[in-house]
Write an enzyme that holds these catalytic residues in place. Structure first.
Site, PDB file in Angstrom:
ATOM      1  CE  LYS A 167      -2.471   2.061   3.950  1.00 53.84           C
ATOM      2  NZ  LYS A 167      -3.422   1.734   5.044  1.00 53.84           N
ATOM      3  CG  ASP A 194      -4.573   5.237   3.203  1.00 50.39           C
ATOM      4  OD1 ASP A 194      -5.520   6.028   2.981  1.00 50.39           O
ATOM      5  OD2 ASP A 194      -4.277   4.809   4.348  1.00 50.39           O
TER       6      ASP A 194
HETATM    7  O1  OSB Z   1      -4.515   5.594   7.203  1.00 54.29           O
HETATM    8  O2  OSB Z   1      -4.060   3.571   7.516  1.00 54.29           O
HETATM    9  C1  OSB Z   1      -3.847   4.752   7.781  1.00 54.29           C
HETATM   10  C2  OSB Z   1      -0.894   5.036  10.215  1.00 54.29           C
HETATM   11  C3  OSB Z   1      -1.332   6.054  11.032  1.00 54.29           C
HETATM   12  C4  OSB Z   1      -2.544   6.649  10.766  1.00 54.29           C
HETATM   13  C5  OSB Z   1      -3.319   6.235   9.683  1.00 54.29           C
HETATM   14  C6  OSB Z   1      -2.893   5.201   8.861  1.00 54.29           C
HETATM   15  C7  OSB Z   1      -1.640   4.614   9.115  1.00 54.29           C
HETATM   16  C8  OSB Z   1      -1.054   3.595   8.272  1.00 54.29           C
HETATM   17  C9  OSB Z   1       0.041   2.769   8.891  1.00 54.29           C
HETATM   18  O3  OSB Z   1      -1.321   3.428   7.101  1.00 54.29           O
HETATM   19  C10 OSB Z   1      -0.301   1.340   9.058  1.00 54.29           C
HETATM   20  C11 OSB Z   1       0.734   0.654   9.933  1.00 54.29           C
HETATM   21  O4  OSB Z   1       1.785   0.308   9.428  1.00 54.29           O
HETATM   22  O5  OSB Z   1       0.471   0.482  11.147  1.00 54.29           O
HETATM   23 MG    MG Z   2      -5.859   4.497   5.908  1.00 55.30          MG
END
Ligand code: OSB
Ligand code: MG
Length: 374
Positions: A167, A194
């Site tokens: 992602k 994302d």
């Molecule tokens: O949007 O999924 C998200 C981390 C902090 C806040 C929001 C998001 C994320 C990640 C990290 O995408 C996912 C991870 O590695 O824990």
């Molecule tokens: Mg997200």
């Protein structure tokens, strides 16, 4: 869910923890190099249950922050369970409905109660929640890199480690070029993006251009409160939409699915207020044929172990963001380490979350401790 045992919680210990990350993590809403969180330990009847509050320092992913979660826990949530004879997760879930929002604070308590109850009953938490998997498939969430070349190299490294989905965090202006380069270098990798709500319907043309990259889905392209706009956008795209920030409850998930706003849902325990609501979202999605996967908040060992437990439910049929702890931290606060091999992370088999605190490590990363009693 087994919930017939009533626990008496005598004491709550809230630790303020800071752990340096091995990488700077950049998203469309900000950048961080240190994971700061509140770690909740509930003690009673000779057992401890643990929950990690995933609220971040600033109100950028969620309106909740470390400094809002603290008084909500101290003044409203912990008094619901301390010294009470009926501190079951479901009794807490019901009592905490009076408190609106503040789901990350609620989830910390609910997770700790779920862990405590499962430990007291001698069962793995995943199984207690309805989980059926012995291992979960995991992917990685890669932050926005400075250049296209860095992005391709970062993807290469994680594909080589066996992660089952890549992602890429994107934002306007740092999207098409990176996706084009990654898709050209890795024609077959399962790829998603994302945006953390960084686009508007005015960007529909740009978002439609991503159809060429055969993404498995596009996560939260538009405003977190605008489910209808996602339904509008969905009509113009081939790429399925996955919602993250917009889904905070099972009711919201049902509405989003009915509106055609999402074909996939990212479930985060903190964002939805605990395991019980996460299971309800899983259930409505599953009934509608909508796959879910477990998101992440850069969790340390306790939060990560809770993620692994919920991701063992059958509807979590896409790889989640719960990648190996060693990607994030030099040393974690729990044992056994939560590590994936070839993109598969085993679900711990011990009681509760199945992980145990390493007091020496926890001591080194704890900056403050508060105790609460009835
Ligand atoms: O949007 O999924 C998200 C981390 C902090 C806040 C929001 C998001 C994320 C990640 C990290 O995408 C996912 C991870 O590695 O824990
Ligand atoms: Mg997200």
């Amino acid at each position: 869910m087994i919930d017939n045992r009533k626990m008496r919680v005598e004491c709550a210990v809230l630790r303020h923890v800071e752990m340096p990350l091995k990488f700077r993590f950049r998203t469309s809403f900000g950048e961080t190099g240190v994971k700061k969180f509140l770690l909740l330990e509930l003690r009673g009847e000779g057992i401890s249950g643990w929950g990690e509050c995933v609220a971040e320092e600033g109100p950028f992913y969620s309106p909740e922050t470390l400094s809002t979660a603290l008084p909500i826990l101290a003044e409203y949530l912990l008094p619901l369970i301390l010294g009470k004879a009926v501190a079951s997760p479901s009794a807490f879930d019901e009592a905490a409905k009076r408190v609106r929002g503040n789901r990350m604070a609620k989830a910390a308590v609910e997770c700790a109660l779920q862990d405590m109850l499962a430990r007291a009953s001698g069962v793995p938490l995943g199984r207690a929640l309805g989980g059926t998997r012995e291992a979960i498939e995991v992917g990685v969430s890669l932050g926005i890199s400075p250049t296209v070349q860095d992005t391709v190299e970062n993807v290469r490294k994680h594909v080589a480690q066996g992660y089952r989905r890549i992602k890429l965090k994107i934002e306007p202006g740092r999207d098409f070029d990176r996706l084009a380069a990654v898709r050209e270098a890795f024609p077959d990798v399962t790829l998603t993006v994302d945006a953390n709500a960084a686009y508007t319907l005015a960007d529909a043309g740009t978002l439609r251009s991503f159809d060429a990259f055969r993404l498995d889905y596009m996560e939260q392209p538009l405003h977190h409160e605008d489910v209808v706009a996602h339904a509008e956008l969905a009509k113009t795209l081939k790429t399925p939409i996955c919602l993250d920030e917009s889904i905070r409850s099972a009711a919201g998930a049902s509405a989003a699915i009915a509106l055609g706003a999402c074909k996939v849902i990212n479930i985060k325990i903190g964002r939805v207020g605990g395991h019980a609501e996460a299971v309800r979202i899983h259930d409505v999605a599953r009934a509608a044929g909508v796959p879910v996967w477990c998101g992440g908040m850069l969790e340390a060992g306790i939060g990560r172990a809770h993620n692994v437990a919920i991701a063992s439910l059958p509807g979590f049929s896409k790889p989640g963001d719960t990648s190996s702890s060693s990607r994030y931290f030099e040393e974690d606060i729990v044992t056994p380490a939560l590590e994936a091999t070839d993109g598969l992370m085993p679900v711990p088999t011990g009681p509760g979350t199945g992980v145990t605190i390493r007091p020496d490590v926890l001591g080194r990363v704890t900056t403050a401790i508060q105790e609460f009693r009835a």
